[in-house]
Design a protein around this motif. Structure first.
Motif, PDB file in Angstrom:
ATOM      1  N   TYR A 263      -6.377   4.160  -6.901  1.00 58.49           N
ATOM      2  CA  TYR A 263      -5.495   3.465  -7.843  1.00 58.49           C
ATOM      3  C   TYR A 263      -4.401   4.385  -8.382  1.00 58.49           C
ATOM      4  N   GLN A 264      -4.688   5.699  -8.386  1.00 58.64           N
ATOM      5  CA  GLN A 264      -3.686   6.628  -8.924  1.00 58.64           C
ATOM      6  C   GLN A 264      -2.490   6.785  -7.983  1.00 58.64           C
ATOM      7  N   TRP A 265      -2.708   6.544  -6.699  1.00 61.68           N
ATOM      8  CA  TRP A 265      -1.586   6.654  -5.765  1.00 61.68           C
ATOM      9  C   TRP A 265      -0.585   5.520  -5.957  1.00 61.68           C
ATOM     10  N   THR A 266      -1.073   4.380  -6.404  1.00 64.71           N
ATOM     11  CA  THR A 266      -0.177   3.220  -6.472  1.00 64.71           C
ATOM     12  C   THR A 266       0.267   2.878  -7.895  1.00 64.71           C
ATOM     13  N   ALA A 267      -0.390   3.434  -8.914  1.00 63.37           N
ATOM     14  CA  ALA A 267      -0.080   3.054 -10.300  1.00 63.37           C
ATOM     15  C   ALA A 267       1.398   3.304 -10.617  1.00 63.37           C
ATOM     16  N   MET A 268       2.008   2.365 -11.324  1.00 64.11           N
ATOM     17  CA  MET A 268       3.436   2.501 -11.647  1.00 64.11           C
ATOM     18  C   MET A 268       3.713   2.094 -13.094  1.00 64.11           C
ATOM     19  N   GLY A 269       4.714   2.738 -13.682  1.00 59.61           N
ATOM     20  CA  GLY A 269       5.155   2.391 -15.029  1.00 59.61           C
ATOM     21  C   GLY A 269       6.651   2.604 -15.142  1.00 59.61           C
TER      22      GLY A 269
ATOM     23  N   GLU B  33       0.845  -1.196   0.000  1.00 61.86           N
ATOM     24  CA  GLU B  33       0.000   0.000   0.000  1.00 61.86           C
ATOM     25  C   GLU B  33       0.883   1.249   0.000  1.00 61.86           C
ATOM     26  N   GLU B  34       0.314   2.342  -0.464  1.00 65.66           N
ATOM     27  CA  GLU B  34       0.991   3.639  -0.405  1.00 65.66           C
ATOM     28  C   GLU B  34       0.470   4.401   0.814  1.00 65.66           C
ATOM     29  N   HIS B  35       1.202   5.404   1.250  1.00 60.87           N
ATOM     30  CA  HIS B  35       0.697   6.317   2.282  1.00 60.87           C
ATOM     31  C   HIS B  35       0.080   7.506   1.535  1.00 60.87           C
ATOM     32  N   PRO B  36      -1.211   7.437   1.210  1.00 61.85           N
ATOM     33  CA  PRO B  36      -1.759   8.426   0.266  1.00 61.85           C
ATOM     34  C   PRO B  36      -2.187   9.729   0.929  1.00 61.85           C
ATOM     35  N   GLY B  37      -2.118  10.800   0.179  1.00 60.54           N
ATOM     36  CA  GLY B  37      -2.704  12.066   0.614  1.00 60.54           C
ATOM     37  C   GLY B  37      -2.083  12.634   1.866  1.00 60.54           C
ATOM     38  N   ILE B  38      -2.945  12.943   2.816  1.00 58.54           N
ATOM     39  CA  ILE B  38      -2.494  13.598   4.043  1.00 58.54           C
ATOM     40  C   ILE B  38      -2.440  12.566   5.164  1.00 58.54           C
TER      41      ILE B  38
END
Lengths: 83, 506
Positions: free
Chosen positions: B358-364, B277-282
């Motif tokens: 999904y935008q917080w974790t998307a990778m390319g 998981e990401e630490h998203p936002g605030i």
């Protein structure tokens, strides 16, 4: 650091095995600066990308690449004539 | 031996050879990349701004990327500029990965940037602060000649948070926090990797031992030494640590670690419940202040944006910028009274925080630079995919957990092998194609994703992803991983084939 060895009349050798980019290029540029026009430098290396970047770097400053020879599957010798 | 001629090299070359190198690019006119290690994922805003300046001076258009190992990567680097660049990085106290990838033999592997929870020392929920340990590990291995000629690279991660943001299951050694009577220590997963080298993509296995906090360094060093001294030096395809773990078995690796550290470790049967998981936002910090995670798509940023983010970090935070494990940035230490202003300023410079999960974790990955394709790049295809999802679903994605990862080749640096919905490139040259992989994930029972469609063209991504996500959200799922578990690979293979206008395979 690699040694530049005078192996014969106007022929020099340098072993840069174990060095990745950009060091083979850095050493080669530096070695060529020590040579006279017409001298030949043979560089032994084992970093595959340097078989492209070293010839490009020496040609860029007007020297001539005489050949890139494969020695087995893991080493190469690049031969350059100083101009 | 003939006569020796002295090279007139500066002393810097000797000092730099163990800590700096360039990597080989082979696309978009770039000969070399520069991958700057960011220790603990943390930079002062001054250093972050300096890297932006280097991206302008030595790269093109100020282009830079955050990698999922928290490094910052520049492209279009000329070999002739390398020593100047290394001097500047050295003055900043930074170094680069050593590029051992290009050697045809099983040599010159180093310890890659140690991946660390970007909210380490900050997050109100973290179980243990790993900043000190991570710094100790990084400092020990960077430029350490005893560990620069391993059979292959070695990847370490460590986190004290409870969300496994450092993806311990795909590291050679992934350390995660475990609470026990008497204090918090760590568990370890060993032998993970998403790459193609044998035995192929692998979820790391539990070491089965509790590691007290004061033994973490010793265990880490022991594991790396085991790799250095015992991994395969005959075959590059078999020279990653995962192969040795498979050959030896976990128990032998554990016993060898214990012998090296001079003591047995208590048994442990706790594995991470949540991961990737990401630490998203605030995020709320333990000191009452806040950290703001700044979203980047595919980790791409330009120098103007970097300067803007550095200014926000200085004005509203404590002048620090961190890199995250999902190719984003993080600004720590923002007082609650300043959060509104910081958010507004981040929106103004083009990185609003109101992103969907999904935008917080998307990778390319930057496959067009490394030359795995010249017709498309995974980062561009990621942008294309997210735009398509946005225009088709919008708010309906607000509650959907979807890990969308795109890698341009089988080396899979952007982790399609553990994605809910992944695209992994195949082949090379000017006709990029992807295999579609579904159902991976590290939370709960860790799973590698399964291939359900082959050779998808970039132009088909929109349709196939759109059809699968449509089915997921229409059916009321808020987790693509559970949707996959319920429907199974064969049903979704049929759905993908239909979206691609292909005959179903028999």
């Amino acid at each position: 650091m690699p040694d530049l060895i005078e192996a014969g009349d106007g022929v020099y050798e340098m072993d840069v095995r174990g060095y990745s980019c950009p060091y083979p290029e850095v050493f080669t540029r530096n070695a060529i600066d020590s040579l006279e026009p017409g001298d030949v430098l043979k560089i032994t290396l084992d970093n595959r990308p340097s078989t492209e970047t070293v010839p490009a770097a020496v040609e860029e400053v007007g020297n001539r690449v005489l050949g890139v020879e494969s020695r087995g599957s893991r080493e190469w010798v690049i031969e350059v004539e100083s101009r | 031996m003939g006569k020796r001629v002295e090279l007139t090299l500066s002393e810097d070359v000797e000092r730099f050879a163990d800590r700096f190198s360039l990597g080989r690019d082979n696309g978009r006119g770039s000969q070399h990349f520069l991958r700057v290690k960011v220790p603990r994922g943390s930079l002062s805003s001054d250093k972050f701004r300096d890297i932006a300046r280097m991206a302008e001076e030595y790269g093109r258009n100020g282009y830079a990327e955050v990698t999922n190992r928290q490094s910052i990567q520049l492209h279009w680097i000329e070999g002739g500029d390398a020593m100047d660049i290394f001097r500047r990085l050295d003055e900043m106290g930074l170094s680069t990965d050593k590029c051992g990838q290009s050697y045809p033999g099983t040599r010159y592997g180093d310890v890659r940037n140690v991946v660390v929870c970007p909210a380490a020392g900050l997050d109100a929920e973290e179980k243990v602060d790993v900043e000190g340990i991570a710094g100790e590990i990084n400092d020990f291995f960077i430029g350490n000649r005893d560990f620069l000629d391993m059979p292959r690279k070695f990847k370490i991660s460590i986190t004290g948070c409870g969300i496994g943001c450092t993806k311990p299951h795909i590291q050679d050694l992934g350390l995660y926090p475990v609470e026990r009577e008497g204090g918090v220590g760590f568990g370890a997963l060993i032998g993970g990797s998403t790459g193609q080298s044998l035995p192929g993509p692998a979820i790391a296995k539990p070491l089965g031992a509790f590691i007290p906090k004061d033994r973490v360094f010793d265990v880490t060093r022991a594991a790396v030494e085991i790799h250095r001294d015992n991994s395969n030096r005959e075959s590059k395809a078999r020279s990653r640590f995962k192969w040795l773990v498979r050959e030896w078995g976990v128990q032998r690796v554990r016993e060898t670690i214990e012998a090296k550290i001079g003591g047995t470790l208590p048994d442990l049967d706790v594995v991470p419940e949540v991961a990737d998981e990401e630490h998203p936002g605030i995020g709320e910090q333990k000191d009452g202040r806040n950290y703001l995670t700044v979203p980047l798509i595919g980790g791409v940023m330009y120098s103007d944006l970097m300067r803007g983010i550095a200014s926000v970090a200085e004005r509203y935070g404590g002048g620090e910028v961190r890199t995250t494990t999902h190719q984003n940035l993080l600004i720590p230490n923002v007082p609650t009274s300043e959060v509104g202003g910081a958010k507004e300023e981040l929106s103004r410079i083009g990185v609003p925080l109101d992103r969907r999960p999904y935008q917080w974790t998307a990778m390319g990955c930057p496959s067009d630079f490394c030359g795995k394709t010249v017709a498309s790049s995974s980062k561009k295809d990621l942008v294309r995919a997210t735009h398509a999802l946005e225009s088709r679903f919008g708010d309906r994605l607000d509650d959907l957990d979807l890990k969308l990862y795109i890698s341009g080749c089988v080396n899979d640096c952007c982790l399609a092998s553990i994605a809910h919905l992944g695209l992994k490139g195949r082949g090379s040259g000017d006709s990029q194609r992807y295999d579609l992989l579904l159902g991976g994930g590290l939370t709960g029972e860790p799973e590698l994703s399964e291939r359900v469609a082959e050779a998808i063209a970039p132009s088909e991504i929109e349709d196939v992803i759109g059809a699968l996500v449509q089915e997921c959200v229409d059916s009321g799922y808020d987790d693509f991983g559970i949707f996959f578990e319920d429907r199974g690979p064969r049903e979704l293979e049929a759905a993908a084939s239909s979206a691609l206008g292909r005959e179903e395979s028999s």
